[in-house]
Structures are given as C-alpha cells and as structure tokens.
Design a protein around this motif. Sequence first.
Motif, PDB file in Angstrom:
ATOM      1  N   ALA A 293      51.872  51.933   3.336  1.00  0.00           N
ATOM      2  CA  ALA A 293      50.570  51.872   3.991  1.00  0.00           C
ATOM      3  C   ALA A 293      49.479  51.524   2.979  1.00  0.00           C
ATOM      4  O   ALA A 293      48.614  50.675   3.242  1.00  0.00           O
ATOM      5  CB  ALA A 293      50.255  53.193   4.680  1.00  0.00           C
TER       6      ALA A 293
ATOM      7  N   ARG B 193      49.870  47.822   1.846  1.00  0.00           N
ATOM      8  CA  ARG B 193      49.408  46.877   2.859  1.00  0.00           C
ATOM      9  C   ARG B 193      47.892  46.949   3.045  1.00  0.00           C
ATOM     10  O   ARG B 193      47.237  45.930   3.294  1.00  0.00           O
ATOM     11  CB  ARG B 193      50.135  47.129   4.175  1.00  0.00           C
ATOM     12  N   MET B 194      47.314  48.141   2.907  1.00  0.00           N
ATOM     13  CA  MET B 194      45.867  48.261   3.008  1.00  0.00           C
ATOM     14  C   MET B 194      45.195  47.485   1.876  1.00  0.00           C
ATOM     15  O   MET B 194      44.201  46.768   2.091  1.00  0.00           O
ATOM     16  CB  MET B 194      45.456  49.730   2.956  1.00  0.00           C
TER      17      MET B 194
ATOM     18  N   ASN C  71      45.612  43.701   2.660  1.00  0.00           N
ATOM     19  CA  ASN C  71      44.749  43.234   3.745  1.00  0.00           C
ATOM     20  C   ASN C  71      43.288  43.180   3.312  1.00  0.00           C
ATOM     21  O   ASN C  71      42.547  42.254   3.671  1.00  0.00           O
ATOM     22  CB  ASN C  71      44.906  44.144   4.969  1.00  0.00           C
TER      23      ASN C  71
ATOM     24  N   THR D 185      43.461  45.907  10.643  1.00  0.00           N
ATOM     25  CA  THR D 185      44.658  46.136   9.831  1.00  0.00           C
ATOM     26  C   THR D 185      44.418  47.215   8.785  1.00  0.00           C
ATOM     27  O   THR D 185      45.311  48.024   8.501  1.00  0.00           O
ATOM     28  CB  THR D 185      45.123  44.841   9.145  1.00  0.00           C
TER      29      THR D 185
ATOM     30  N   GLY E 142      44.538  50.516  10.584  1.00  0.00           N
ATOM     31  CA  GLY E 142      45.920  50.873  10.879  1.00  0.00           C
ATOM     32  C   GLY E 142      46.647  51.397   9.657  1.00  0.00           C
ATOM     33  O   GLY E 142      47.434  52.353   9.747  1.00  0.00           O
ATOM     34  N   ALA E 143      46.394  50.798   8.504  1.00  0.00           N
ATOM     35  CA  ALA E 143      47.021  51.271   7.271  1.00  0.00           C
ATOM     36  C   ALA E 143      46.535  52.667   6.903  1.00  0.00           C
ATOM     37  O   ALA E 143      47.316  53.510   6.444  1.00  0.00           O
ATOM     38  CB  ALA E 143      46.733  50.292   6.128  1.00  0.00           C
TER      39      ALA E 143
ATOM     40  N   GLU F  12      49.478  46.681  12.241  1.00  0.00           N
ATOM     41  CA  GLU F  12      49.666  47.335  10.942  1.00  0.00           C
ATOM     42  C   GLU F  12      50.535  48.576  11.085  1.00  0.00           C
ATOM     43  O   GLU F  12      51.343  48.882  10.196  1.00  0.00           O
ATOM     44  CB  GLU F  12      48.313  47.692  10.331  1.00  0.00           C
TER      45      GLU F  12
ATOM     46  N   GLY G 218      53.895  47.222  11.049  1.00  0.00           N
ATOM     47  CA  GLY G 218      54.291  46.723   9.734  1.00  0.00           C
ATOM     48  C   GLY G 218      54.746  47.830   8.801  1.00  0.00           C
ATOM     49  O   GLY G 218      55.763  47.692   8.109  1.00  0.00           O
TER      50      GLY G 218
END
Length: 439
Positions: free
Chosen positions: A151, A154-155, A158, A276, A279-280, A330, A333
């Motif tokens: 998480a 990806r954060m 993004n 996104t 979501g992360a 996200e 993902g």
Amino acid sequence: MSSRTALPLSRRRPAWAGRNYALLTAAAVITSLGSHGALTAAAFAVLEDGGSAGDVGLVAAARTLPLLVFLLIGGAVADRVPRHRVMVAANALNCVSQAAFAVLVLAGDPQLWQMMLLAALCGTGTAFFSPAAEGMLFASVPAEHANRAFALFRMAMNGAAIGGAALGGAMIAAFGAGWVLAVDAAAFAVAGLLRAALDVGRVANRAPSGGLLADLREGWTEFRTRPWLWGIVLQFSVVVAVVGAADAVYGPLVARERLGGPAPWGLALAFFGAGTIAGAVLMMVWKPRRLLLAGSLCVFPLALPSAGLAVPLPVWALCAVMFVSGAAIEVFGVNWMTALHQEIPEEKFSRVSAYDWLGSVSLLPLATAMAGPVESAFGRTTALWGCATLVVVATAAVLTVPDVRRLTRRPGPAKAGSAGVPATARAASRAAGARDAAD
C-alpha cells in the motif's frame, strides 16, 4: 540539529521497511516522476515536429509492442539471474534511449522512424525491468507486513505519477519537450545507481534451471494451474482494454465537445489519481480476510467513468466518480499484490509477473485501435455504455471462480514446489501449521 533529525535513516523507517524496500521505493518514485512527464513530452515532440495524431499513435505503439514481445523472456531472465542486475541493465537502456531522444529533439528535426526506434528501445527496457522489479519488491517484504508495504509503495508511486505529469506539463511549456526527456534520462540514471546498491546477500539463491524454454514452460504451469490467477488476468485483459479505450479516446472527445475542453478532463484524471492515493491509505490499515473477493468487488466501480462519460455527467460529478473508481482500483491492486506474494514461490515471482503483465495488456492496442471504428458503427454513447457493461460482465464472471471467492489471507509466503496445487487446497493443508508459521 535536533535529536530527531540526527537519527539515521534506518531508525526513522518502520521496522518492516528494510533497506532494500526503501531503496526500491525511492528509485520507483524517481523514475515515476520522470516517466510520466516524458510520456507527455514524447507526444508533444512529435506534434511540434509537424507530426499528426496518427504519428503520436505510432510512437506510442512502438513503445508498447516490445512489452508484448519481450515480457515473457524478461520474466524468465529475471528468475535465472540476480534480479537487481536485470533492473540496473534495463535502467541503463532506458537512460541511453531517453537521452538520445532528448538530443534528437533539442537538436531539431527528429525523424519519425528515429523517435519510434528510441521509443521501442525504452519499451524493451521496461519489458525486462517490470518482472524483475516486481519479483525484487516481493522478495524484500516480510509476509506479515506485505499489505502495508505494498500500500505504501503504491501510494508513493501514484503520488509521483500525479506530480510527474503536472511537473512535466509545466516544464514542456517553460523549456520544451527535449529537456523533459533529458530529465527522464537523468532519473533513470539515478534510479539505476540506487538499485545497484541493493543488498542481495540475504536473497535466497535460486536453483539452476533447465534453460530458458524450460523456465517459460515452468512459469506457464505455475500460471495455468491456478484458476484465481488466470481468471483475474483474463478479467483484466478485458477491463484494461475497455477502460484504456474510454480514457484515451472517448474521454478527451467528450471533454472537448460536452465538458468545456481538455482542462475539465485533466481535472477528472487528477481526481482519479487522488482516489488511488486515498485507496492506498485505506489499505495501510485494512486487511480483508478474503483478499481477492474484496479486491474483485472493487473492480465494479471502474465501470462508472465510462457510464459517466456516456451520460455525460457534469464535471463535478465526473470528478467524484473518478475519485471513487481510483480508490476502488487501488484496493484491488494492493490485495492482488498481497495474493501473489502469498501464493507464488519466490523463485517464480518474475515469470508469473510476466504472464500477469502480458495477459493484462494484450488487448489494449486492439481496443484503442478499434475505438474509432466502433464509435462510427454504433455511436459514442453506445460505445461507452458497452465499455461499462464489459467491465461489469468480466468482473461478475471472475467471481464465479471458487478460488477468487475463497482465497484467504494467511501468514507466510508461498513455498517452493507448491506449483500446481490450487490455492484453497494449499491453504487448507497448511491450516494445522498456521500458528507455528505465525510464530
């Protein structure tokens, strides 16, 4: 200097974020910042040289085609040799190709074939880099902290993508496309140096293989014997294709004709990026037990942007829809990466990642190429409703796969030699030892 700022970097990181994880995240942020600006710069470089929209498409296709050709080979190579070496070599190729692209643009009068060739070299580097990078990231994350680690990664990615696109646009306006390409080349050089500093002393040695073709066959066996894996990849071959067509082709057209121009569409895309990140952040604290079920349910909202464009919604409502869909995808993902980390043996990470990538993007070139003819045949509104419907149908279909609904989070990574055993069966057979694994 305060005592807080005097602490070494390793003391300021969470205990689970080891040195390799920190280096991989930092390098990914740097390349994401550069690459998202460079994609826009390449398009403007073609247009500023007198090229047409079709020429822009040719350069984009030249970058994408090597992914389809070399991804599987890249995955097999990354499982045969140290992954960090593949990553550094790929970064070097990307650095050289983008630097040459920058020189061509800054010197003036670049030829279309030259830009296509350099874009293809950059795409080749990506084809070898991506499976190796995913495998290296998986190997750097403790199983018990995988959800939070992915998480956060990806954060960061993004956020860098949003910042890179905005910074790249500003730099193109101020200095020209050539300098943005030069910055991207420098970013690849810095990232390559960071990845060269990875500590691979603790990475388990992989057993010698029977050759490249044998590795590809073994990776295929790993892929095809897991219904949850190939089911979701098939789902995303459809989802990625129709969402890509809607975003790349129909979205700008609707914005120009019905929403007031490119600025509202850019705002809507920015809200998707913000979603996104939200979501992360959610996935930093939420660990759903049935991770693929939770993730797959969150794919349904990806139908909303196409439906919103079909109406079309006013700009504020479209931005809200884009934010929700960004947050939802996200969630998928992070759960998807966690499932792969949990179920796939470490020595096969990169090959499975390559099959995942290849399957997911396989229909995208066809979908974007067919978007225009489909619009001419059925109308844009019908085409957009069709995109939304295909997302819903593909997602509903994958939920009929029992392992997608039943695969549960468990402690410990996948063990070598577990290929071919359904995920739920492996989880059940290990239930008795789960407590020991947790200890």
